[in-house]
Design a protein around this motif. Sequence first.
Motif, mmCIF file in Angstrom:
data_model
loop_
_atom_site.group_PDB
_atom_site.id
_atom_site.type_symbol
_atom_site.label_atom_id
_atom_site.label_comp_id
_atom_site.label_asym_id
_atom_site.label_seq_id
_atom_site.Cartn_x
_atom_site.Cartn_y
_atom_site.Cartn_z
ATOM 1 N N PRO B 201 -31.231 -24.029 -8.284
ATOM 2 C CA PRO B 201 -31.397 -25.457 -8.614
ATOM 3 C C PRO B 201 -30.137 -26.279 -8.318
ATOM 4 O O PRO B 201 -30.226 -27.403 -7.804
ATOM 5 N N ALA B 202 -28.961 -25.716 -8.605
ATOM 6 C CA ALA B 202 -27.714 -26.440 -8.339
ATOM 7 C C ALA B 202 -27.547 -26.681 -6.839
ATOM 8 O O ALA B 202 -27.190 -27.782 -6.405
ATOM 9 N N ALA B 203 -27.828 -25.641 -6.047
ATOM 10 C CA ALA B 203 -27.686 -25.787 -4.595
ATOM 11 C C ALA B 203 -28.688 -26.798 -4.052
ATOM 12 O O ALA B 203 -28.379 -27.574 -3.148
ATOM 13 N N ALA B 204 -29.903 -26.817 -4.630
ATOM 14 C CA ALA B 204 -30.912 -27.774 -4.179
ATOM 15 C C ALA B 204 -30.518 -29.200 -4.545
ATOM 16 O O ALA B 204 -30.816 -30.147 -3.822
ATOM 17 N N ALA B 205 -29.809 -29.363 -5.670
ATOM 18 C CA ALA B 205 -29.448 -30.699 -6.141
ATOM 19 C C ALA B 205 -28.284 -31.293 -5.364
ATOM 20 O O ALA B 205 -28.141 -32.516 -5.281
ATOM 21 N N ARG B 206 -27.445 -30.425 -4.764
ATOM 22 C CA ARG B 206 -26.217 -30.909 -4.130
ATOM 23 C C ARG B 206 -26.422 -32.052 -3.133
ATOM 24 O O ARG B 206 -25.747 -33.079 -3.230
ATOM 25 N N PRO B 207 -27.363 -31.906 -2.158
ATOM 26 C CA PRO B 207 -27.477 -32.997 -1.178
ATOM 27 C C PRO B 207 -28.031 -34.287 -1.774
ATOM 28 O O PRO B 207 -27.925 -35.345 -1.149
ATOM 29 N N ALA B 209 -27.073 -35.630 -4.693
ATOM 30 C CA ALA B 209 -26.213 -36.190 -5.741
ATOM 31 C C ALA B 209 -24.914 -36.759 -5.188
ATOM 32 O O ALA B 209 -24.376 -36.261 -4.200
ATOM 33 N N GLN B 210 -24.421 -37.812 -5.844
ATOM 34 C CA GLN B 210 -23.151 -38.429 -5.468
ATOM 35 C C GLN B 210 -22.042 -38.108 -6.465
ATOM 36 O O GLN B 210 -20.866 -38.232 -6.144
ATOM 37 N N THR B 211 -22.401 -37.780 -7.692
ATOM 38 C CA THR B 211 -21.399 -37.454 -8.703
ATOM 39 C C THR B 211 -21.768 -36.120 -9.359
ATOM 40 O O THR B 211 -22.929 -35.705 -9.297
ATOM 41 N N PRO B 212 -20.796 -35.465 -9.993
ATOM 42 C CA PRO B 212 -21.083 -34.181 -10.624
ATOM 43 C C PRO B 212 -22.159 -34.286 -11.704
ATOM 44 O O PRO B 212 -23.001 -33.401 -11.835
ATOM 45 N N GLU B 213 -22.119 -35.382 -12.481
ATOM 46 C CA GLU B 213 -23.083 -35.538 -13.566
ATOM 47 C C GLU B 213 -24.502 -35.626 -13.016
ATOM 48 O O GLU B 213 -25.423 -34.998 -13.511
ATOM 49 N N ARG B 214 -24.652 -36.422 -11.946
ATOM 50 C CA ARG B 214 -25.986 -36.566 -11.372
ATOM 51 C C ARG B 214 -26.474 -35.227 -10.810
ATOM 52 O O ARG B 214 -27.643 -34.897 -10.924
ATOM 53 N N MET B 215 -25.550 -34.474 -10.221
ATOM 54 C CA MET B 215 -25.941 -33.167 -9.687
ATOM 55 C C MET B 215 -26.468 -32.276 -10.814
ATOM 56 O O MET B 215 -27.477 -31.583 -10.652
ATOM 57 N N ALA B 216 -25.802 -32.310 -11.968
ATOM 58 C CA ALA B 216 -26.226 -31.470 -13.090
ATOM 59 C C ALA B 216 -27.612 -31.895 -13.579
ATOM 60 O O ALA B 216 -28.475 -31.058 -13.845
ATOM 61 N N VAL B 217 -27.824 -33.211 -13.672
ATOM 62 C CA VAL B 217 -29.114 -33.717 -14.171
ATOM 63 C C VAL B 217 -30.230 -33.374 -13.181
ATOM 64 O O VAL B 217 -31.302 -32.892 -13.570
ATOM 65 N N ILE B 218 -29.977 -33.606 -11.896
ATOM 66 C CA ILE B 218 -30.997 -33.303 -10.882
ATOM 67 C C ILE B 218 -31.284 -31.803 -10.863
ATOM 68 O O ILE B 218 -32.441 -31.377 -10.776
ATOM 69 N N ALA B 219 -30.223 -30.988 -10.992
ATOM 70 C CA ALA B 219 -30.422 -29.534 -11.005
ATOM 71 C C ALA B 219 -31.300 -29.130 -12.187
ATOM 72 O O ALA B 219 -32.204 -28.296 -12.043
ATOM 73 N N ALA B 220 -31.057 -29.751 -13.361
ATOM 74 C CA ALA B 220 -31.875 -29.437 -14.534
ATOM 75 C C ALA B 220 -33.336 -29.793 -14.265
ATOM 76 O O ALA B 220 -34.252 -29.040 -14.603
ATOM 77 N N GLY B 221 -33.554 -30.955 -13.623
ATOM 78 C CA GLY B 221 -34.912 -31.373 -13.284
ATOM 79 C C GLY B 221 -35.579 -30.388 -12.329
ATOM 80 O O GLY B 221 -36.739 -29.990 -12.533
ATOM 81 N N ILE B 222 -34.837 -29.976 -11.298
ATOM 82 C CA ILE B 222 -35.390 -29.029 -10.322
ATOM 83 C C ILE B 222 -35.697 -27.694 -11.002
ATOM 84 O O ILE B 222 -36.739 -27.070 -10.758
#
Lengths: 263, 268
Positions: B201-207, B209-222
Amino acid sequence: MSLLSVTGLSARQGGKRVLSGVDFSIDRGEIVTIVGPNGSGKSTLLRVLIGALKPEAGQITRAQGLRLGYVPQKLHIDPTLPLTVARFLQLPHRVPAQKARDALARTGALGLWDQQMAGLSGGQFQRVLLARALLCDPDILVLDEATQGLDQPGSAAFYELIAHLRGDLNCAVLMVSHELHVVMAASDRVLCLNGHVCCQGAPEHVASAPEYRALFGSGTHGALALYRHEHSHSHDHHSHDHADCDHDHSNDGHSTPQSGGAV
Amino acid sequence: MTLFDGFMIRAALAGIGVSLAAAPLGCFVVWRRMAFFGDATAHAAILGVALSLAFDAPIFAGVLIAALTMGYAVAVLGARGHAMDTMLGVLSHSAIAFGLVAVSFLSGVRIDLMAYLFGDILAVGHADLLVIWGGALLVLALLWWRWSALLTATLNPDLAYGAGLDPKREQLVLTLALAVVVAVAIKVVGALLIGALLVIPAAAARPLAQTPERMAVIAAGIGAASALGGLQLAFWIDTPTGPTIVCVAAGLFAVATLLDVLRKSARA
């Protein structure tokens, strides 16, 4: 009283003693530069001063409530970590956006606000790192080879900026540098390090000191000699072991006027 | 009859709980290049299962202790200058092998090892749900509390020291969080696939996201979407649930990566 001082400092890194018997202090408003060959303990000294490394022996005295702004040597940011300049400046403590913008403006990097850290050029990156160090209203700015990877005009502009900031903020500046010609122009005091303090004082004084010449040669007043390190440096009255020094003596066959080291 | 009585509902809640904790933690695993460390901790769980069965202790406690011990062993050996990837390979596979051997010694205990290797999300009970959500909330609270310090230490240890933080303590926080996630996730996806829930999920969220927080939230969603999607898909096509969840996560990773490639080539 000085802002920060150490006496009788010894430190090890990776099991090897790299510093012994170092005395040093810095006052408000001073720009002090540490020079020395590779492996002479420059970065180790900075790491001890910022608290990243526990010294083996010696005393460190900090002025009460001392605020220290640290600019690390080139910082690697993993490309998997998305980080805008604006967010980077908020680490580890949140600061008002206006304050972060002011700091960026001071270092001439305001235009980078929205950019990703991983996409910055070397010069831009260093300006952002410097802006970050300004956010704590530092009493001392500590810079570890901050101009590594910059071209000559770039690093000249960077040092000009440092001198300017020192005047504006009335802080002390302590930096490690490889660029001797800039050091001579920009510092109030130079500390020549090679496991111990070889010599220190005003740039002109240090440049003419025999210990300094023994390390860097005297060819162009020390300016260009750093990479022509063709001598076997030894201070006979010091007991430190030169097997500890990392500098390369493969050129020892060449005879130079400084050969043998002046004491 | 209560709301949580349906086994599908319990499974869904368990999957979401684990994903919500694993994904933000997984971001740190990715940023710090600790993917193998996550695997080693997860594999230690099998040894933990064997120990808990031998001493008649709760599985959760045994797994937690084994995972923490693994984290500590890695930290100690790492500080002694062993090559990190080699050492993790040694520890990770040894842990799983010793675990499997230890389980075979337990005479009279008939356990379904597959359930611990690949998870058994459909068998999640009320007590399991409590443990899973308790652990997940603990990990999220820990990450929330230490977030800035963790990020700073992840960027550069000296930067953290300069700001008066101790990067070693932050490393400990991550080790602890990882152990808790492993302990709660073993029931859901099993020891072999916990690493996937952390990293994919973290790797999928990386592209995205623009900030670390958004990456974490998107990863949680994924992560949560993978859990729900995998559960549903496994029900429809009758496949093992844990691996199906990971397959859906991998599919989402492929989609995110493809979107990123298309966006970049459109800009170029």
